[in-house]
Every structure is written in structure tokens, then in C-alpha cells.
Design an enzyme around this catalytic site. Sequence first.
Site, PDB file in Angstrom:
ATOM      1  N   VAL A   1       0.992  -1.496   0.305  1.00 38.12           N
ATOM      2  CA  VAL A   1      -0.157   0.153  -0.004  1.00 38.12           C
ATOM      3  C   VAL A   1       1.119   1.050  -0.131  1.00 38.12           C
ATOM      4  CG1 VAL A   1      -2.333  -0.490   1.285  1.00 38.12           C
ATOM      5  CG2 VAL A   1      -0.404  -0.599   2.166  1.00 38.12           C
TER       6      VAL A   1
ATOM      7  N   TYR B   1       3.055   4.954  15.921  1.00 38.60           N
ATOM      8  CA  TYR B   1       2.197   3.711  15.874  1.00 38.60           C
ATOM      9  C   TYR B   1       0.539   4.668  15.793  1.00 38.60           C
ATOM     10  CZ  TYR B   1      -2.000   0.685  15.839  1.00 38.60           C
ATOM     11  OH  TYR B   1      -3.588   0.399  15.336  1.00 38.60           O
TER      12      TYR B   1
ATOM     13  N   LYS C   1      -2.601   7.012  13.299  1.00 42.69           N
ATOM     14  CA  LYS C   1      -4.150   6.602  13.260  1.00 42.69           C
ATOM     15  C   LYS C   1      -4.774   7.806  13.702  1.00 42.69           C
ATOM     16  CE  LYS C   1      -3.673   2.838  12.890  1.00 42.69           C
ATOM     17  NZ  LYS C   1      -3.973   2.141  10.950  1.00 42.69           N
TER      18      LYS C   1
HETATM   19  N1  LIG Z   1      -5.187  -5.828  16.293  1.00 44.26           N
HETATM   20  C1  LIG Z   1      -5.870  -4.794  16.893  1.00 44.26           C
HETATM   21  O1  LIG Z   1      -5.685  -4.875  18.250  1.00 44.26           O
HETATM   22  C2  LIG Z   1      -6.232  -3.288  16.206  1.00 44.26           C
HETATM   23  C3  LIG Z   1      -6.542  -2.831  17.443  1.00 44.26           C
HETATM   24  C4  LIG Z   1      -6.630  -1.472  16.176  1.00 44.26           C
HETATM   25  C5  LIG Z   1      -6.745  -0.678  14.631  1.00 44.26           C
HETATM   26  N2  LIG Z   1      -6.000  -1.959  14.321  1.00 44.26           N
HETATM   27  C6  LIG Z   1      -5.823  -1.998  12.911  1.00 44.26           C
HETATM   28  O2  LIG Z   1      -6.259  -3.050  12.496  1.00 44.26           O
HETATM   29  C7  LIG Z   1      -5.885  -2.985  11.063  1.00 44.26           C
HETATM   30  C8  LIG Z   1      -5.352  -4.857  11.023  1.00 44.26           C
HETATM   31  O3  LIG Z   1      -5.075  -5.160  12.160  1.00 44.26           O
HETATM   32  P1  LIG Z   1      -4.796  -7.107  12.067  1.00 44.26           P
HETATM   33  O4  LIG Z   1      -4.508  -7.275  13.982  1.00 44.26           O
HETATM   34  O5  LIG Z   1      -5.599  -8.126  11.571  1.00 44.26           O
HETATM   35  O6  LIG Z   1      -3.474  -6.892  11.445  1.00 44.26           O
HETATM   36  P2  LIG Z   1      -2.331  -8.164  10.914  1.00 44.26           P
HETATM   37  O7  LIG Z   1      -1.110  -7.936  11.633  1.00 44.26           O
HETATM   38  O8  LIG Z   1      -3.500  -9.440  12.092  1.00 44.26           O
HETATM   39  O9  LIG Z   1      -2.653  -8.497   9.708  1.00 44.26           O
HETATM   40  C9  LIG Z   1      -1.992  -7.269   9.109  1.00 44.26           C
HETATM   41  C10 LIG Z   1      -2.641  -7.190   7.519  1.00 44.26           C
HETATM   42  O10 LIG Z   1      -2.311  -6.412   6.587  1.00 44.26           O
HETATM   43  C11 LIG Z   1      -0.630  -7.193   5.784  1.00 44.26           C
HETATM   44  N3  LIG Z   1      -0.228  -5.929   5.620  1.00 44.26           N
HETATM   45  C12 LIG Z   1       1.033  -4.972   6.221  1.00 44.26           C
HETATM   46  N4  LIG Z   1       1.822  -4.131   5.551  1.00 44.26           N
HETATM   47  C13 LIG Z   1       1.124  -3.943   4.427  1.00 44.26           C
HETATM   48  C14 LIG Z   1       1.345  -3.189   2.925  1.00 44.26           C
HETATM   49  N5  LIG Z   1       2.555  -2.334   3.928  1.00 44.26           N
HETATM   50  N6  LIG Z   1       0.914  -3.375   2.023  1.00 44.26           N
HETATM   51  C15 LIG Z   1      -0.311  -4.244   2.273  1.00 44.26           C
HETATM   52  N7  LIG Z   1      -0.452  -5.675   3.018  1.00 44.26           N
HETATM   53  C16 LIG Z   1      -0.220  -4.972   4.374  1.00 44.26           C
HETATM   54  C17 LIG Z   1      -0.242  -7.976   6.287  1.00 44.26           C
HETATM   55  O11 LIG Z   1       0.990  -8.658   5.556  1.00 44.26           O
HETATM   56  C18 LIG Z   1      -1.250  -8.653   7.182  1.00 44.26           C
HETATM   57  O12 LIG Z   1      -1.802  -9.662   6.210  1.00 44.26           O
HETATM   58  C19 LIG Z   1      -4.623  -2.650  10.917  1.00 44.26           C
HETATM   59  O13 LIG Z   1      -5.127  -1.615  10.514  1.00 44.26           O
HETATM   60  C20 LIG Z   1      -4.578  -2.385  12.784  1.00 44.26           C
HETATM   61  O14 LIG Z   1      -3.386  -1.022  12.956  1.00 44.26           O
HETATM   62  C21 LIG Z   1      -5.487  -3.296  14.895  1.00 44.26           C
END
Ligand SMILES: NC(=O)c1ccc[n+]([C@@H]2O[C@H](COP(=O)([O-])OP(=O)(O)OC[C@H]3O[C@@H](n4cnc5c(N)ncnc54)[C@H](O)[C@@H]3O)[C@@H](O)[C@H]2O)c1
Length: 249
Positions: free
Chosen positions: A63, A154, A158
Site C-alpha cells: 500500500v 503508530y 492512526k
Molecule cells: N488487532 C488490533 O488489536 C487492532 C487494534 C486497532 C487497530 N487495528 C488496525 O486494524 C488493521 C488490521 O490489524 P490486524 O491486527 O488484523 O493486523 P495483522 O497484522 O493481523 O494483519 C495485517 C495485514 O496487513 C498486511 N500488510 C502489512 N503491511 C502491508 C503493506 N505495506 N501493504 C499491504 N499489506 C500489508 C499484512 O501482510 C497482514 O496480512 C491495522 O490497520 C491495525 O492498525 C488493529
Amino acid sequence: MAKRLEGKVAIVTGAAAGIGRTFCVGLAGEGARVVAADLRDVTETLAEIKALDGTAMGVQMDVANPEDVARMVKQVTDIYGRVDILVNNAGIYPTSPIEQISLEDWRRVTAINLDGPFLCSKAVVPIMKLQRHGRIINMTSTTFFMGVPNFTHYVASKGGVIGLARGLAGEVGEFGITVNCIAPGLTNTPGVSGSPDILQTWDMLVEAQAVKRRQEPLDLLGPLLFLASDESAFVTGQTLCVDGGWTRH
Ligand SMILES: NC(=O)c1ccc[n+]([C@@H]2O[C@H](COP(=O)([O-])OP(=O)(O)OC[C@H]3O[C@@H](n4cnc5c(N)ncnc54)[C@H](O)[C@@H]3O)[C@@H](O)[C@H]2O)c1
């Protein structure tokens, strides 16, 4: 009964695992044709969608790379002819005190978490304007509201996507495009289970929530489908906290 997103095309970034994979499967279940985009292989996401008789394609991309984003959007319009929904979900969340965050670390986090949503939004807005319809949903985080420590890059990134949603919402509303954010609390995903620093805060966090259990990716699906559908046509520039009542405002 008609499905809510029949005929729509939805791009989800970060689709290989975690929240992104759950979103892809849920969007396909509502009839959307799904574009599962990730740095990593998305075979398992596509297999789950196929098992539901859903329609999907995978795109391997970064991305943060403008050429990858342009290639993806071209592929999607060549194959499906439109883009109705963009879910800016790809993100990384390394933890570090500020003294240990190098400028390179800072730039990597902001490149993926903030430049990525900017690049993807910029690429789909012209298509959505022509369609006079679009839904853009950015994944932010409750850490922005709570100011969680050891996460400065981070948390800043966000906050940035909330700003991106507010600014863009004002610009594209007249074209039938809405731009909103979802702020999850700590959610059970591979990214979280791979981070011992984050995991150790979990029991304390559940105690602080109004709903006293761990958050799962499926807890985010209802809010995502609402923001992706026509039910939310008059909701824009907003951030919906989905965190079991950790934050209350
Ligand atoms: N899990 C949590 O507690 C949580 C809480 C708040 C916000 N979020 C947000 O939700 C979203 C998803 O989180 P998650 O926990 O499912 O993450 P995860 O790490 O389990 O999965 C993230 C996915 O994004 C992909 N990714 C990473 N960098 C990338 C790039 N440069 N281009 C394309 N794909 C890329 C990874 O390969 C992975 O498949 C994120 O934006 C995260 O910040 C997560």
C-alpha cells in the site's frame, strides 16, 4: 432476501490475515465482489470466499508503493469495471519507546499506516466520483483516543487517518462518497498474538472495557458492513469506536 452489497466491488487492503480477512469474507457474504490486497499471499482468504460461493480476486501489493496502488486499481477496473468500497485496513503496529524509534522506523509506520490510505483513496476517488457513489473506510485505533504509550509512531499514524477521513469527507460528499473510520480496541489477530509487549496488557484492558471479554475480528464486521452499505449514506467524516466500551464518548 437481497444481499446488502450485491453488485458492489470492494477493495480490502491487508486482506491476508486478521481483521482484513474477516472483512473480505463478510463483504463477499453480503454479495460484494472482493479484491483481497496484501503484501502477502491471500490464498486462504480467497479459499474462504470461494467456500461461500463468493466472488473475489487477489492482488499482491504494497500500500505504501504508488506504482503498486495504481496497478491494483487498474487491474480492478479492467476486471470488475468499478470500485464502490475501499477498506484501508493494512497496517503495522511495532512497539517502542520514543528514544528507540529511528526516523526510518517512524517513516515505515507512517508510510504503511498513513501514506497507504492516502494513496489508495486518491486512486479510487476519481472512479467513485464518476459513479457518484463510494464508501471509504479507514482503520484507525482506540490508542489514538487513549494515548497509549510506547506506540508514538503508530498513534500518530492512526490520528492521521482520522484527519484524512475528515478532510476528504468534506471534499467528496457532494459526489455520494462517504469517508469514515473504525477504531477497534485490542483485537485477537495474528499481528497481536505475535507481539508479547501488546499481549501482556490484555487482561488489564478487558477489565477497563464495559464488555468484559476479548475482542474478536468478527466484532468489527457489523460496523464495517454498516459503513460499507447504503444504510450509512448520511454518515461521513466520523470515527466509530468498536472496543467493548473501553472508550466512551
Ligand atoms: N488487532 C488490533 O488489536 C487492532 C487494534 C486497532 C487497530 N487495528 C488496525 O486494524 C488493521 C488490521 O490489524 P490486524 O491486527 O488484523 O493486523 P495483522 O497484522 O493481523 O494483519 C495485517 C495485514 O496487513 C498486511 N500488510 C502489512 N503491511 C502491508 C503493506 N505495506 N501493504 C499491504 N499489506 C500489508 C499484512 O501482510 C497482514 O496480512 C491495522 O490497520 C491495525 O492498525 C488493529
